[in-house]
Design an enzyme around this catalytic site. Structure first.
Site, short mmCIF file in Angstrom:
data_model
loop_
_atom_site.label_atom_id
_atom_site.label_comp_id
_atom_site.label_asym_id
_atom_site.label_seq_id
_atom_site.Cartn_x
_atom_site.Cartn_y
_atom_site.Cartn_z
N HIS A 168 -72.58 -26.62 15.39
CA HIS A 168 -72.02 -25.36 14.93
C HIS A 168 -72.25 -25.15 13.43
O HIS A 168 -72.74 -24.10 13.01
CB HIS A 168 -70.52 -25.44 15.27
CG HIS A 168 -69.74 -24.21 15.09
ND1 HIS A 168 -68.79 -24.09 14.10
CD2 HIS A 168 -69.71 -23.06 15.79
CE1 HIS A 168 -68.21 -22.91 14.22
NE2 HIS A 168 -68.75 -22.27 15.22
N ASP B 50 -67.17 -27.18 8.28
CA ASP B 50 -67.42 -27.12 9.72
C ASP B 50 -67.56 -28.52 10.31
O ASP B 50 -66.89 -29.46 9.87
CB ASP B 50 -68.67 -26.26 9.98
CG ASP B 50 -68.60 -25.55 11.32
OD1 ASP B 50 -68.79 -26.20 12.35
OD2 ASP B 50 -68.33 -24.33 11.33
N SER C 265 -67.67 -16.80 14.92
CA SER C 265 -68.26 -17.94 14.20
C SER C 265 -69.57 -17.58 13.53
O SER C 265 -69.90 -18.15 12.50
CB SER C 265 -68.57 -19.06 15.18
OG SER C 265 -67.51 -19.95 15.26
#
Ligand SMILES: *[C@@H]1O[C@H](CO)[C@@H](O)[C@H](O)[C@H]1NC(C)=O
Ligand SMILES: *[C@@H]1O[C@H](CO)[C@@H](O)[C@H](O)[C@H]1NC(C)=O
Length: 815
Positions: free
Chosen positions: A229, A191, A401
């Site tokens: 994230h 990520d 996600s």
């Protein structure tokens, strides 16, 4: 300066940092696949004037990274092409003859985080009760007390324990109570980084499995302001049970961070990331992919595909790395996860989302490749997890996600319970134990083995308890086997309207027996369609049992002129079927307008469990042109193409390859089972490709398929065929030499003024306008030109690809 953790510094001792430095400002980089029996990397450095050999690309055997002086040219491909052009007149060997694939590396930003997109216009989230269920609240308190859970936001983590919409959670508490919490399992979050200093993550952080491919150092700490994230995803998996934020679903698992999303990266970086420390990292959680705009259709490059295959074949001591992918957030853009080459890979588990009310969130994509769903944002709530910074929590995480890492965390629990599960066992378990979601709009259909499948929810939502329990007593499946149909040539206009164009292919029991295939898991369909508006098309695959996969759906935003170009769709809907009988493909162009097209050809592949484990082999590494390469496999097809409502099938004396303009693929070389299909010493599989190969070659009654493998060495059965083949080879050879010279001159001319890499596109269109695409080769070039990103065309066409080797071989045969 970004902070480098103490553990990160320790990592320096074992990882040669120097070998991972990439400086694209100063240098160019190339990845070359080299035949080691012909040359060494050092020979290649000398021959091509490279600066240095940087080492092998991760564990990809004989794939080497080279550093070169900066040039606007793809030096390797130019040289290789020139060498190949001259090979016919020069007897001496050349180092470049050892190059099987050459890829100049470019930095690009093409992967996107699957964060929550804005809702579509007019979207009204359902209003939920906020009234807790007294019994559930009581139970929650007991669980917290028993397990010593004191994390401040645990009660907000409804995905772990939902005390309001009772039952709408991953059903994990009993798993924890049984002592299964992710111990000894590492999940790598590929990520934008991972805040390894966070008090909620640091105790579970696995530095040795972590790397930063954006800043080229061992510590994937977040740097950019929106590098949050990956940390949020990591928290869902492995946030520590302590007094900070909440807990991860596998709160005793290890979490690694592999940072790739914060800057442009090369295919080399991405390939390496996908198998980084793949003996230690068991599961790779990927909440990203090509943009979900409803019009892109992108697959990973060949190096990345090879890395993923390497992962499933060699990762985790040969049991296979687990790749978990978010299905994508483009549902409200009309996107579908079968148009994404990561989510529709058979090697990834594609996970979509369901919200806390048990509803389909507007963003979560549908597709026949989606295996399961799990909880994420929607109905006015989100996933609550850790965030970047000291004691910082997120209450805004979501999109698919957030679903993928939650699934990855549950898989970590499953693997703690049964570490010896292979990558396919895990898919079986997910499929077998997924729970039905009561939503009529999900269009559930019964599958042949009595499961329910929905293109919205896959086989349903993951139930952690059921999956872990089933894993405990699960009989491991036998190794993978596969059956590939020959290319089925259609060349027919697609009628507009609902009815569409239906074509069929009959699979017999004998075919599957020879292919050693007992039952189906995945089905893939590779197809070519010419169309002036790609988004108007849709495709259904109907199995012999009458089960329907909507492998392609129409996409309102997809204006692309060019149809499907060797695109591979995937379906998990036929899991468990025998595969025997007539498979039907229905291609529709439902939008009645002046945008029309032709269905060129297709290729059916059935993947599943083998009959005889001892006969199983490892799939060879894919090539650029994924369907011209698996010579060994194609040869397992004993039967001729059988199609209905089609033009006459190729006659007995005319091999499939006899129709060069039908399809860009050149005939494959005779089976050479020793090259890439060689199992590595670490795998238990045996090499046994010989059996099926010879059987395939003997299948003289089935010209359409046997021709693929037998005509090169034997020149077919009949005199007529031989004459025809010689003629075709002569024509193609002459044409190719001519085209090669033409390309070379044209390229030289253009290079003088144009440093950009994408000129080939124009060049090819000119060729087509000049009617040069009369031969197979030109069709290949034309098609590739339209599809391929700049620069890569040169590999596909002029050199560096294995197909080129094939081609040269039959010039040689002619002499
Ligand atoms: C959830 O877990 C419980 C055990 O706590 C189990 O009895 C049940 O079958 C599981 N699955 C579902 C769908 O409730
Ligand atoms: C982790 O794995 C090692 C080696 O397989 C084993 O010795 C150890 O007991 C395991 N630890 C736990 C907590 O399961």
């Amino acid at each position: 300066m970004k902070p480098i953790s103490f553990l990160g510094l320790l990592g320096l001792a074992t990882v040669s940092l120097a070998s991972r430095v990439r400086d694209y400002e100063k240098y160019d980089y190339y990845v070359l696949h080299i035949d080691p029996s012909l040359a060494s990397p050092e020979d290649v450095v000398q021959r091509l004037g490279f600066v240095a050999h940087e080492g092998q690309l991760a564990d990809l055997t004989d794939h080497h990274v080279f550093r070169a002086d900066k040039s606007s040219d793809d030096v390797a491909s130019i040289e290789i092409k020139e060498r190949r052009r001259r090979r016919r007149s020069l007897a001496e060997p050349d180092v470049l003859d050892s190059v099987l694939l050459a890829k100049k590396q470019v930095l690009k930003q093409r992967l996107h985080k699957r964060i929550i997109p804005d809702p579509p216009a007019g979207h009204v989230p359902s209003i939920l009760s906020r009234q807790s269920d007294a019994v559930a609240v009581q139970r929650q308190s007991e669980v917290m007390k028993t397990l010593n859970i004191a994390d401040p936001i645990f009660k907000d983590q409804w995905h772990l324990f939902n005390s309001i919409q009772v039952g709408h959670d991953v059903n994990v508490t009993q798993v924890w109570l049984d002592g299964v919490t992710g111990k000894n399992v590492t999940v790598a979050i590929i990520d934008d980084g991972l805040d390894m200093h966070s008090d909620d993550l640091k105790d579970n952080y696995f530095a040795e499995g972590s790397w930063d491919y954006n800043d080229n150092d061992p510590s994937p700490a977040p740097v950019l302001s929106d590098d949050r994230h990956g940390t949020r995803c990591a928290g869902e998996v492995g946030a520590v049970k302590n007094d900070v934020c909440g807990i991860g679903v596998a709160y005793d698992s290890k979490i690694a961070g592999i940072r790739i999303l914060s800057k442009p990266i090369s295919d080399e970086d991405e390939a390496e990331a996908m198998i980084y420390k793949y003996q230690d990292n068991y599961i790779y959680s990927c909440s990203w992919g090509p943009t979900d705009d409803g019009k892109s259709m992108e697959a990973p490059g060949v190096l990345i595909k090879r890395a993923m295959l390497q992962g499933v074949q060699q990762g985790r001591g040969g049991l296979g790395s687990i790749y978990v992918f978010a299905s994508g957030n483009g549902a409200s853009n009309g996107d579908n996860c079968n148009f994404d080459g990561y989510t529709n890979s058979i090697y990834s588990i594609t996970v979509g989302a369901v919200d806390r009310a048990g509803l389909h969130p507007y963003y979560s994509e549908h597709c026949s490749a989606q295996l399961v769903v799990t909880y994420s944002s929607g109905s006015n709530d989100y996933i609550h997890t850790t965030d970047v910074g000291t004691n910082t929590c997120s209450s805004q995480h979501g999109g698919t996600s957030a679903a993928a890492p939650l699934a990855a965390g549950i898989f970590a629990l499953v693997m703690e319970a049964r570490p010896e599960l292979t990558w396919r066992d895990l898919q079986y378990l997910a499929m077998e134990t997924a729970a039905y979601i009561d939503d009529a709009s999900a269009e559930w259909q019964d599958t042949a083995i009595g499961k329910k499948f929905s293109h919205t929810f896959g086989y349903g939502k993951i139930d952690a308890y059921s999956m872990v329990e089933k894993a405990k007593t699960w009989d491991l499946v036998k190794p993978q086997a596969w059956f590939f149909s020959p290319w089925l040539h259609i060349k027919k206009e697609i009628p507009q309207g609902e009815q569409g164009l239906a074509v069929t292919f009959e699979v017999t029991k004998d075919m599957l027996g020879e292919a050693n295939l007992a039952r189906i898991e995945h089905v893939t369909v590779t197809m070519n369609i010419e169309h002036t508006r790609r988004g108007d098309l849709s495709v259904d695959l109907v199995s012999p049992e009458g089960i329907i996969s909507h492998i392609a759906t129409d996409r309102p935003s997809d204006d692309h002129k060019g149809g499907y170009d060797d695109w591979t769709f995937m379906s998990v809907v036929h899991w468990g079927e025998s595969g025997v009988g007539t498979w039907k493909l229905i291609v529709r162009d439902t939008h009645e307008n002046d945008r029309k097209g032709t269905f060129t050809d297709w290729h059916l592949k059935l993947w599943g469990e083998s009959i005889d484990a001892d006969k199983a082999t490892l799939l060879p590494m894919p090539n650029e042109d994924d369907d011209a390469d698996h010579d060994v496999i194609v040869s397992t097809v004993p039967g001729a193409a059988h199609t209905a409502s089609l033009p006459p099938k190729p006659s007995a004396t005319k091999p499939v390859v006899s129709n060069p303009t039908d399809h860009p693929h050149r005939p494959t070389k005779p089976a050479k089972p020793t090259t890439e299909s060689k199992p590595s010493p670490t795998s238990g599989s045996q090499e046994d490709s010989g059996t099926s190969t010879s059987e395939g070659q003997e299948a003289t009654t089935s010209p359409a398929s046997s021709s693929w493998i037998s005509w090169l060495p034997t020149f077919g059965a009949s005199k007529k065929a031989q004459i025809w083949i010689y003629g075709a080879i002569g024509l193609i050879s002459a044409f190719c030499i001519g085209l090669g010279i033409y390309f070379y001159i044209a390229r030289r001319r253009r290079l003088r003024n144009n440093p950009r890499n994408d000129y080939e596109f124009e060049l090819l269109e000119e060729d087509e306008a000049e009617g040069l695409n009369t031969g197979e080769k030109a069709t290949a070039a034309g098609k590739k030109g339209r599809r391929t990103r700049g620069g890569e065309l040169y590999d596909a066409f002029a050199g560096g690809s294995d197909e080129e080797e094939d081609f040269d071989d039959y010039h040689d045969t002619r002499r």
